[in-house]
Design an enzyme around this catalytic site. Structure first.
Site, mmCIF file in Angstrom:
data_model
loop_
_atom_site.group_PDB
_atom_site.id
_atom_site.type_symbol
_atom_site.label_atom_id
_atom_site.label_comp_id
_atom_site.label_asym_id
_atom_site.label_seq_id
_atom_site.Cartn_x
_atom_site.Cartn_y
_atom_site.Cartn_z
ATOM 1 C CE LYS A 89 -1.345 4.009 -10.386
ATOM 2 N NZ LYS A 89 -0.544 4.656 -9.371
ATOM 3 N N GLY B 185 2.197 0.239 -6.005
ATOM 4 C CA GLY B 185 2.003 1.606 -6.497
ATOM 5 C C GLY B 185 1.790 1.676 -7.990
ATOM 6 C CB SER C 141 -6.958 -0.326 -9.747
ATOM 7 O OG SER C 141 -6.976 0.183 -8.443
ATOM 8 C CB ALA C 142 -4.592 -3.527 -13.399
ATOM 9 C CG ASP D 286 -5.249 4.245 -9.180
ATOM 10 O OD1 ASP D 286 -5.341 5.482 -9.295
ATOM 11 O OD2 ASP D 286 -4.429 3.687 -8.430
HETATM 12 O O1 C5P Z 1 -9.286 4.195 -4.207
HETATM 13 P P1 C5P Z 1 -8.470 3.121 -3.577
HETATM 14 O O2 C5P Z 1 -9.294 2.000 -3.036
HETATM 15 O O3 C5P Z 1 -7.334 2.686 -4.421
HETATM 16 O O4 C5P Z 1 -7.795 3.818 -2.309
HETATM 17 C C1 C5P Z 1 -7.216 3.092 -1.241
HETATM 18 C C2 C5P Z 1 -7.064 4.019 -0.033
HETATM 19 O O5 C5P Z 1 -6.101 5.057 -0.318
HETATM 20 C C3 C5P Z 1 -8.307 4.765 0.389
HETATM 21 O O6 C5P Z 1 -9.078 3.990 1.271
HETATM 22 C C4 C5P Z 1 -7.743 6.008 1.066
HETATM 23 O O7 C5P Z 1 -7.299 5.706 2.362
HETATM 24 C C5 C5P Z 1 -6.505 6.291 0.240
HETATM 25 N N1 C5P Z 1 -6.783 7.245 -0.854
HETATM 26 C C6 C5P Z 1 -6.959 8.592 -0.562
HETATM 27 N N2 C5P Z 1 -7.221 9.470 -1.571
HETATM 28 C C7 C5P Z 1 -7.306 9.046 -2.858
HETATM 29 C C8 C5P Z 1 -7.124 7.688 -3.191
HETATM 30 C C9 C5P Z 1 -6.861 6.814 -2.147
HETATM 31 O O8 C5P Z 1 -6.878 8.992 0.591
HETATM 32 N N3 C5P Z 1 -7.577 9.930 -3.830
#
Ligand code: C5P
Length: 300
Positions: free
Chosen positions: A11, A103, A108-109, A141
């Site tokens: 994405k 990024g 996540s994919a 994501d």
């Molecule tokens: O959700 P994901 O595991 O991809 O997020 C990785 C890290 O990015 C989280 O542990 C957090 O530190 C940060 N994050 C955040 N706010 C979000 C998504 C991610 O602070 N909405």
């Protein structure tokens, strides 16, 4: 079924606004996601009950953990536990094309694709909305990569509203020599910025509806961009170079460091890609289009 193959897109965020943090320290987001034709391919095969194996090949494969910290492994085990599949076991093999720590939501994919693949492998055939709810437990994501297309994401990015768009969007992605850690980029954002309003400006939504790529290019925006540039200053030059060579808009994708450039046509994208590939700050480029579907079973 004894083998299931799933294709899952990466994405790009056309807009990413970062607001306050919630009780668990996650930032509230207002974002527009688009799924793009840069795919990982996930193959799952039945294995002995209780046996879960994960392997990667392709782009950045050597850098990825293959144990329980990997989101794809956690996705497989989540399907097994959620649906109470006693004899669950899987050998998961993932061919990477989505850049690692780039990024573009590669991890996540892979989780999204593995949820779908295991659900089919074990005969659960879970509906998309159930997979999306499971996905939200794994990462912000993941639900979007099951959905695909173009969507407005709010909450942590997991509350999704599809957005109707017109035509194809031609992207060039400039990949960096090294990745960025998402938590580190959010920490840098917290250090240098205040929480921002998370509404998506109407002109971007109107431009997407109308398929006005010039206006979409002009409205690409990312509140995390300054933080990503602070951690990898060369990104500033990459973005500038793309604009000098005719990109309609340039933005760091998500938490970076991949830079995304919107162009007016596939031919323009190829030409821009060649220019960007000459820059020493760019490891490699990918030309791609969006929007594309979310995770899909591939039938041979
Ligand atoms: O959700 P994901 O595991 O991809 O997020 C990785 C890290 O990015 C989280 O542990 C957090 O530190 C940060 N994050 C955040 N706010 C979000 C998504 C991610 O602070 N909405």
């Amino acid at each position: 079924m004894s083998t299931v193959r799933v294709r899952v897109p990466g994405k790009v965020n056309l807009a990413l606004h970062v607001g306050e943090t919630d009780a668990e320290g996650y930032h509230l987001l207002g974002t527009i996601f688009q799924a793009v034709s840069l795919n990982d391919l996930i193959t799952v095969e039945r294995a002995e009950p209780g046996q879960f194996r994960l392997s990667f090949h392709g782009e950045g494969a050597g850098f990825l953990p293959v144990g329980d910290t990997n989101l794809a492994m956690r996705a497989a085990k989540l399907v097994a536990s959620h649906f109470g599949i006693d004899d669950a076991g899987a050998a998961i093999s993932i061919r990477k094309r989505i850049p690692v720590a780039g990024g573009m939501a590669g991890g996540s994919a892979d989780a999204a694709g593995t949820l779908l693949a295991c659900s089919e492998l074990w005969g659960v055939h879970a509906p998309r909305d159930v997979l999306r709810q499971l996905g939200a437990q794994l990462g912000s994501d993941v639900p979007f990569l099951l959905m695909g297309g173009t969507a407005h994401g709010s909450g942590r990015g997991e509350i999704l509203e599809p957005i109707a768009t017109t035509g194809a969007f031609h992207w060039v992605f400039a990949l960096s020599h090294s990745g960025l850690s998402t938590p580190a980029v959010f920490r840098e954002f917290d250090r240098i910025s205040q929480p921002q309003p998370t509404d998506i400006p109407a002109p971007l939504l109107e431009a997407l509806h109308a398929g006005d790529v010039h206006a979409v290019g002009a409205h690409l925006t990312n509140d995390l961009q300054r933080a990503a540039i602070n951690l990898q200053p060369t990104l500033q030059h990459t973005l500038q170079l793309g604009l000098e060579h005719g990109a309609l808009g340039a933005v760091v994708s998500g938490s970076g460091p991949t830079c995304a450039f919107l162009t007016a046509s596939g031919r323009d994208a190829e030409a821009l890609g060649k220019q960007l590939a000459l820059f020493s700050g760019v490891r490699t480029v990918r030309v791609s289009t969006g929007p594309v579907a979310g995770a899909q079973v591939v039938r041979d």
